[in-house]
Design a protein around this motif. Sequence first.
Motif, PDB file in Angstrom:
ATOM      1  N   UNK A   1       0.817  -1.206   0.000  1.00  0.00           N
ATOM      2  CA  UNK A   1       0.000   0.000   0.000  1.00  0.00           C
ATOM      3  C   UNK A   1       0.857   1.264   0.000  1.00  0.00           C
ATOM      4  N   UNK A   2       1.956   1.236   0.729  1.00  0.00           N
ATOM      5  CA  UNK A   2       2.846   2.398   0.759  1.00  0.00           C
ATOM      6  C   UNK A   2       3.506   2.606  -0.603  1.00  0.00           C
ATOM      7  N   UNK A   3       3.809   1.533  -1.310  1.00  0.00           N
ATOM      8  CA  UNK A   3       4.502   1.617  -2.596  1.00  0.00           C
ATOM      9  C   UNK A   3       3.558   1.876  -3.772  1.00  0.00           C
ATOM     10  N   UNK A   4       2.257   2.023  -3.519  1.00  0.00           N
ATOM     11  CA  UNK A   4       1.305   2.252  -4.615  1.00  0.00           C
ATOM     12  C   UNK A   4       1.563   3.602  -5.267  1.00  0.00           C
ATOM     13  N   UNK A   5       1.549   3.600  -6.611  1.00  0.00           N
ATOM     14  CA  UNK A   5       1.686   4.837  -7.382  1.00  0.00           C
ATOM     15  C   UNK A   5       0.410   5.048  -8.172  1.00  0.00           C
ATOM     16  N   UNK A   6      -0.152   6.237  -8.039  1.00  0.00           N
ATOM     17  CA  UNK A   6      -1.433   6.536  -8.671  1.00  0.00           C
ATOM     18  C   UNK A   6      -1.332   6.601 -10.190  1.00  0.00           C
ATOM     19  N   UNK A   7      -0.299   7.187 -10.729  1.00  0.00           N
ATOM     20  CA  UNK A   7      -0.086   7.312 -12.175  1.00  0.00           C
ATOM     21  C   UNK A   7      -1.317   7.847 -12.903  1.00  0.00           C
ATOM     22  N   UNK A   8      -1.835   8.964 -12.433  1.00  0.00           N
ATOM     23  CA  UNK A   8      -2.942   9.614 -13.125  1.00  0.00           C
ATOM     24  C   UNK A   8      -4.320   9.122 -12.749  1.00  0.00           C
ATOM     25  N   UNK A   9      -4.417   8.152 -11.859  1.00  0.00           N
ATOM     26  CA  UNK A   9      -5.728   7.663 -11.440  1.00  0.00           C
ATOM     27  C   UNK A   9      -6.434   8.741 -10.615  1.00  0.00           C
ATOM     28  N   UNK A  10      -7.739   8.646 -10.553  1.00  0.00           N
ATOM     29  CA  UNK A  10      -8.530   9.622  -9.822  1.00  0.00           C
ATOM     30  C   UNK A  10      -8.242   9.534  -8.330  1.00  0.00           C
ATOM     31  N   UNK A  11      -8.043  10.702  -7.710  1.00  0.00           N
ATOM     32  CA  UNK A  11      -7.799  10.748  -6.273  1.00  0.00           C
ATOM     33  C   UNK A  11      -9.131  10.670  -5.539  1.00  0.00           C
ATOM     34  N   UNK A  12      -9.221   9.719  -4.621  1.00  0.00           N
ATOM     35  CA  UNK A  12     -10.411   9.568  -3.796  1.00  0.00           C
ATOM     36  C   UNK A  12      -9.972   9.643  -2.331  1.00  0.00           C
ATOM     37  N   UNK A  13     -10.386  10.712  -1.634  1.00  0.00           N
ATOM     38  CA  UNK A  13      -9.909  10.911  -0.258  1.00  0.00           C
ATOM     39  C   UNK A  13     -10.261   9.762   0.684  1.00  0.00           C
ATOM     40  N   UNK A  14     -11.452   9.209   0.573  1.00  0.00           N
ATOM     41  CA  UNK A  14     -11.841   8.151   1.505  1.00  0.00           C
ATOM     42  C   UNK A  14     -11.013   6.889   1.289  1.00  0.00           C
ATOM     43  N   UNK A  15     -10.602   6.621   0.045  1.00  0.00           N
ATOM     44  CA  UNK A  15      -9.752   5.458  -0.210  1.00  0.00           C
ATOM     45  C   UNK A  15      -8.351   5.701   0.356  1.00  0.00           C
ATOM     46  N   UNK A  16      -7.889   6.938   0.261  1.00  0.00           N
ATOM     47  CA  UNK A  16      -6.583   7.273   0.841  1.00  0.00           C
ATOM     48  C   UNK A  16      -6.597   7.108   2.350  1.00  0.00           C
ATOM     49  N   UNK A  17      -7.665   7.543   2.992  1.00  0.00           N
ATOM     50  CA  UNK A  17      -7.779   7.370   4.436  1.00  0.00           C
ATOM     51  C   UNK A  17      -7.875   5.897   4.818  1.00  0.00           C
ATOM     52  N   UNK A  18      -8.621   5.139   4.048  1.00  0.00           N
ATOM     53  CA  UNK A  18      -8.721   3.710   4.309  1.00  0.00           C
ATOM     54  C   UNK A  18      -7.362   3.034   4.158  1.00  0.00           C
ATOM     55  N   UNK A  19      -6.625   3.397   3.118  1.00  0.00           N
ATOM     56  CA  UNK A  19      -5.281   2.850   2.914  1.00  0.00           C
ATOM     57  C   UNK A  19      -4.371   3.229   4.081  1.00  0.00           C
ATOM     58  N   UNK A  20      -4.492   4.464   4.546  1.00  0.00           N
ATOM     59  CA  UNK A  20      -3.688   4.914   5.683  1.00  0.00           C
ATOM     60  C   UNK A  20      -3.981   4.085   6.934  1.00  0.00           C
ATOM     61  N   UNK A  21      -5.262   3.867   7.207  1.00  0.00           N
ATOM     62  CA  UNK A  21      -5.654   3.078   8.385  1.00  0.00           C
ATOM     63  C   UNK A  21      -5.135   1.642   8.271  1.00  0.00           C
ATOM     64  N   UNK A  22      -5.228   1.066   7.073  1.00  0.00           N
ATOM     65  CA  UNK A  22      -4.743  -0.300   6.868  1.00  0.00           C
ATOM     66  C   UNK A  22      -3.228  -0.373   7.035  1.00  0.00           C
ATOM     67  N   UNK A  23      -2.511   0.624   6.511  1.00  0.00           N
ATOM     68  CA  UNK A  23      -1.049   0.648   6.648  1.00  0.00           C
ATOM     69  C   UNK A  23      -0.650   0.731   8.118  1.00  0.00           C
ATOM     70  N   UNK A  24      -1.318   1.603   8.877  1.00  0.00           N
ATOM     71  CA  UNK A  24      -0.990   1.740  10.299  1.00  0.00           C
ATOM     72  C   UNK A  24      -1.320   0.457  11.054  1.00  0.00           C
ATOM     73  N   UNK A  25      -2.496  -0.116  10.788  1.00  0.00           N
ATOM     74  CA  UNK A  25      -2.911  -1.327  11.494  1.00  0.00           C
ATOM     75  C   UNK A  25      -2.018  -2.513  11.128  1.00  0.00           C
ATOM     76  N   UNK A  26      -1.784  -2.704   9.820  1.00  0.00           N
ATOM     77  CA  UNK A  26      -0.959  -3.830   9.383  1.00  0.00           C
ATOM     78  C   UNK A  26       0.508  -3.619   9.747  1.00  0.00           C
ATOM     79  N   UNK A  27       0.965  -2.380   9.665  1.00  0.00           N
ATOM     80  CA  UNK A  27       2.363  -2.091   9.980  1.00  0.00           C
ATOM     81  C   UNK A  27       2.688  -2.219  11.458  1.00  0.00           C
TER      82      UNK A  27
END
Length: 108
Positions: free
Chosen positions: A19-45
């Motif tokens: 999740x940390x190494x994901x690169x958007x490369x022009x994909x649409x930014x979705x704030x709620x998905x970014x927050x979800x990814x952040x929570x998963x990174x913190x929990x899994x990390x």
Amino acid sequence: MTYLVWINALLCLLIAGRLVAFRRDGATYRPWVSWLAYVIVVAAGSVPIRVLFGVPVPVDVSTVLINGLVCLALFSVRGNLMALFRADAHSLICQLLEGRRHARPASR
């Protein structure tokens, strides 16, 4: 510590790293998905960090299986968390569940 604890820690490290190494490369930014990814990174990390410092982490076979499936799913969509929520995702997991081995164009 058992092998399950170390396997679970490795899977959680892979989940967080993907999740940390994901690169958007022009994909649409979705704030709620970014927050979800952040929570998963913190929990899994936090799992490998707790294991390295000797803090007991309750682990059983089902936890390792679930984390393994999440890890496989994230790697199959190259870390694109939004692709896991799409119905039309063409990830490895979707292809396996549909019984396809290779992505084939839709027939007319």
